[in-house]
Motif scaffolding. Sequence first.
Motif, PDB file in Angstrom:
ATOM      1  N   MET A 178       0.832  -1.205   0.000  1.00 34.36           N
ATOM      2  CA  MET A 178       0.000   0.000   0.000  1.00 34.36           C
ATOM      3  C   MET A 178       0.866   1.255   0.000  1.00 34.36           C
ATOM      4  O   MET A 178       0.588   2.208  -0.720  1.00 34.36           O
ATOM      5  CB  MET A 178      -0.930   0.005   1.224  1.00 34.36           C
TER       6      MET A 178
ATOM      7  N   VAL C 303      -6.554   1.768  -7.133  1.00 37.13           N
ATOM      8  CA  VAL C 303      -7.336   2.929  -6.748  1.00 37.13           C
ATOM      9  C   VAL C 303      -8.680   2.974  -7.477  1.00 37.13           C
ATOM     10  O   VAL C 303      -9.691   3.351  -6.908  1.00 37.13           O
ATOM     11  CB  VAL C 303      -6.491   4.198  -7.016  1.00 37.13           C
TER      12      VAL C 303
ATOM     13  N   ARG D 147     -10.271   5.289   5.532  1.00 38.36           N
ATOM     14  CA  ARG D 147     -11.173   4.158   5.779  1.00 38.36           C
ATOM     15  C   ARG D 147     -10.479   3.162   6.675  1.00 38.36           C
ATOM     16  O   ARG D 147     -10.531   3.259   7.884  1.00 38.36           O
ATOM     17  CB  ARG D 147     -11.555   3.494   4.451  1.00 38.36           C
ATOM     18  N   GLU D 150      -5.048   0.161   5.865  1.00 40.32           N
ATOM     19  CA  GLU D 150      -4.337   0.035   4.582  1.00 40.32           C
ATOM     20  C   GLU D 150      -4.576   1.250   3.694  1.00 40.32           C
ATOM     21  O   GLU D 150      -3.651   1.804   3.109  1.00 40.32           O
ATOM     22  CB  GLU D 150      -4.784  -1.222   3.823  1.00 40.32           C
ATOM     23  N   SER D 151      -5.867   1.644   3.590  1.00 38.67           N
ATOM     24  CA  SER D 151      -6.134   2.761   2.680  1.00 38.67           C
ATOM     25  C   SER D 151      -5.555   4.052   3.231  1.00 38.67           C
ATOM     26  O   SER D 151      -5.184   4.946   2.480  1.00 38.67           O
ATOM     27  CB  SER D 151      -7.626   2.893   2.399  1.00 38.67           C
TER      28      SER D 151
END
Lengths: 212, 282, 367, 232
Positions: A178, C303, D147, D150-151
Amino acid sequence: MAEFMTVLGLYIGAFFTFCIFSFLYKDNPFCKLAEQIFVGLSAAYWVIYIIYNTLLPNLFTKLFTDFSGNLILLIPGALGVMMLMRLHPKTQWISRYPIALVIGTSAGISMLRYMKSDLLQQMTATMINPVVQGDIIATVGNFILIVGTICGIYFFYFSKKQEGVYAVPSKIGIYFLMISFGASFGYTVMARISLLIGRLEFLLKDWLHLIN
Amino acid sequence: MSISPQTERRIIYLVLFLAVLLPLLFPIGWRTESSPHVRMAHKLVEQSPAGSVAIVSFDYDPASMTELQPMAVAMIDHAWSKGHKVIATALWPQGPQLADQAFRALSEKYPEKQYGVDYVNLGYKVGGMVTIQAMGRSLVEVYPTDTGGTALNQIPMLAKVNTLRDIAYISSLSSGDPGIKQWVMAAHDMYNVPVTGGTTAISAPGFIPYINSQNQLIGLLGGLKAAAEYEGLIGMENGSATAKMDSQSVAHLLILIFIAIGNYKVWRNKRIKRTQDLKEEI
Amino acid sequence: MRSLGIFCLVFMLLGLALPLMGEASFEIKDFPHDAGTALNLEWKGASGSTVTIQKADSMQVFHELHQSTDAEGSFTDTELSPDETYRYRMIAVSEADSVSQVLEAQPVEQWFYLDKLSFLLMLIVISAAILLYIYAAKRGKDLFVRRINGLDSMDEAIGRATEKGKPILYVPGISDLDDIQTIASMTILSHLAHKAAEYDTDLIVPCRFSMVLSAAREVVRESYLKAGRLDAYKESNVFYLTDDQFGYVAGIDGIMVREQPAANFFMGSFYAESLILAETGFSTGAIQTAGTAQAHQLPFFVVSCDYTLIGEELFAASAYLSKDPQQLGSLKGHDFGKLLIILLILCGIVTESLGWSWFKDFFGKVF
Amino acid sequence: MKRNIPLIIVFLAGLVVFASEFIPHRPFSQINETLERWFMIISGFAMFLGQVSLLRVNGAKIKNKVKDWPYYLAGMISFALMLIFGLLWGMEKTDGILGDGASIQAWLGLKPFDYLFENVYQHLSATMFALLAFYIASAAYRAFIIRSFESNLLMITAVIVILGRSSFGTMLTGWIPNNLPLLHLPNLTDFIMEFPNSAAQRAIMISAALGIVGSSLRIILGIERSYLGGDK
């Protein structure tokens, strides 16, 4: 006249630039037109390009100027013609021979290339002594690099359910992925904005002469 | 008030378009602190004595012009202001035209600079690395004439230039192979000529390892930002990279604002939903 | 046969070398284990002097090749042709004296690149592991492979397209058939086409290259045949657009906006256009699944798409979907490779930390 | 036979490529180059298959007057124009059937093929590419939302790098003393790119390489054969 045509060319270029940009608002006749013209032009462009830059110099010119010296070129020539046999349903199967040669060669080449440059090279690049005397940042960075690489590889390990203890390295692997995706994304922003700047430069400078 | 996602997208596109367009028309002229790699490249040019002959190699095509052309202009400007003579070469076929453009862009500022005396365009040669090696042995062998067809021994500024060893420094502006890498490996590693240069922002990290204790590469301009910094260092007023960098920076800032708005919107929707849920429970 | 003399080299003393007043001595050796394209020119005992190496061109005129002030060293002349004779003059000049010698040598081709030994070994070990696992799988051994996120969604996406009566769009990447990712994409396409045939949903496959077009048509047709729905197969739904990268993308954008497919699949090799595809697809409200091993494009798919197969997951996907023992076996073989690499990296870190460089060198020599 | 011979060809081709990698001696050292040249010629021919498909599909659309058929007609006309120009007068420095068309060049400034290429094709291509600037903005707006953990990582690194690579990044953290280099945004950006980013990229590359090695091996050994289609 040539000068007028050059200026006209700029106007044509600007027109098509706006046609494509209009797609951002919504689908409309202009962008439909531009899209089909683009598909048509580019398909023809590559045909001509291949004829003049591949088929003529590498095959036909050689065969016409010195046939006996280039007999070996009849093989790829024949294979190429066999490829065209696809066009008829009855002779379609013949095209499998050239396809087989292409696939076999490229499978061999990519197996070796990826093994060498993506696997061995990246593996040896990770074999480092993490401790750099007198440079804490590099030392920390090296440890991060090692942990990240190993956990990342483990993330792609499919033979174990990722539960309990086995889930930990793979979780860390995801975190690294990520971070990397975020970084690559951010890093690319600049290049993408540059593309737009390039287009605006064409419109403002070459077409409208508003800026130097 | 709620906006449909489609309208939202259109607003984003429009605002971004304006954010990139306006600074190009009305440059802001933000100066940025220059980074060490840019200063290294600047110092190399700065410290070469007047009369030195330098090579600026145009190893890119129009696709990367946005980022690399301003570097070429700024570096030639700097070299001329220091009294250096500039040889333009190209490892990419479309390079020579870009070189002509760069010289033309500076002709107003330096009306006294003469072709053949202060600069020359030698044109494009295939072969990359091998070509550079050959230039290390003999320049005439690789380039019998310049782009205009004039024999090399007829060009005054090249009277004392026989091989790469007679060159004070090389600056390669490159957007791929062949480019900086080949100049470093052939010109620096074999003939010990200082090499500097510039690349697109995307490919810059790949070249940083060459800036090392062996000085394989002396500084590097990576992307528009570095080009703008270079313009800043040589005091170039309203340089094109500075204007473009203004666009860049505004666009970057705008994207960050978009991200913030996006997050605010999600947070607000969540809160509205929560209060509604609460109300329903009551 | 000349080539049998692997390590032997012909070199002759030509002309009259100046009497060896200094200590400096020169030698030319064939560059070992190569295709006969390089020679090593070595010098010794030239302390305090400048060593110059010159090479004769076709007119027998010597040109300078290299200069050094090191007492001992070597220079490798590359890009030579095998079995051709090259002449060199090596000169050592110091204040006291000068030594010059003309040497001739021929580069020789060998039968094995010894530096690539580690490469060959790794290749053999990993290939053997893959083959062994495939063999085991064929004999009925039950092989476990964990769930791959994102794959289960494939059926869901097809289901939704069927409900809405809208087509499915499948983009097999922008590389030709010589990219293994494209072939992996064909395997996934075959699975998807089978499902699409069962559900009787249209499947649109635009192709960038003719050879991909050929393969995609074969694959889709066969899947429809297997599903017993050959009547529903429309050849015109698998078509060529253009060889041009952005022309191809413009064409697909048009299809997405006009046909409004309910599910988009981007599987294979993608470059800069990944985001154009994914964002346009998003704006049409399609469920999007992407998969690529192009590390640089993954962020954009992650994404903008609902599900993304990251890197090797693209290759694992076809094994997981088909449950074909041979593919599962192969996947197990890859897993063995991963463990092996983790182990080697750890060994490398230990040996490097201890200052033993031979371990890393063994693997690093390949490049 | 229709099936087995291609598989044998695949196997032999793979084997030859292998031999040429590890054996520096002729003829093996030159086989790769030869095969690559052949490859180009074969795909040159294959190119025509695509054009035929394009003509057939679009021709059918025009004939059946499907929705938007005039656009397909425009596409086909531009295809024909570009093709004819290219064949008649060549491109760049290559002459066509009618030579280099000097009189047309004097009138147009360029060869007709190059005129279309420079004034239409290149602009279309560059503008398509430039759409990415807009899409990268809208993707960031939509996706970089707080969120999960990870995000958040994804978003935070993206924000740091976007900032670090603009003039603001330098301005924002320029006042921090130099003995805390990592707090300078440009330095932090470089650190992220050099270490955690490289780590993940390496993991992706290494594991994907294994996938490619496995798939290639299966193809060479004839285990994987879906690309050849079924028996017929």
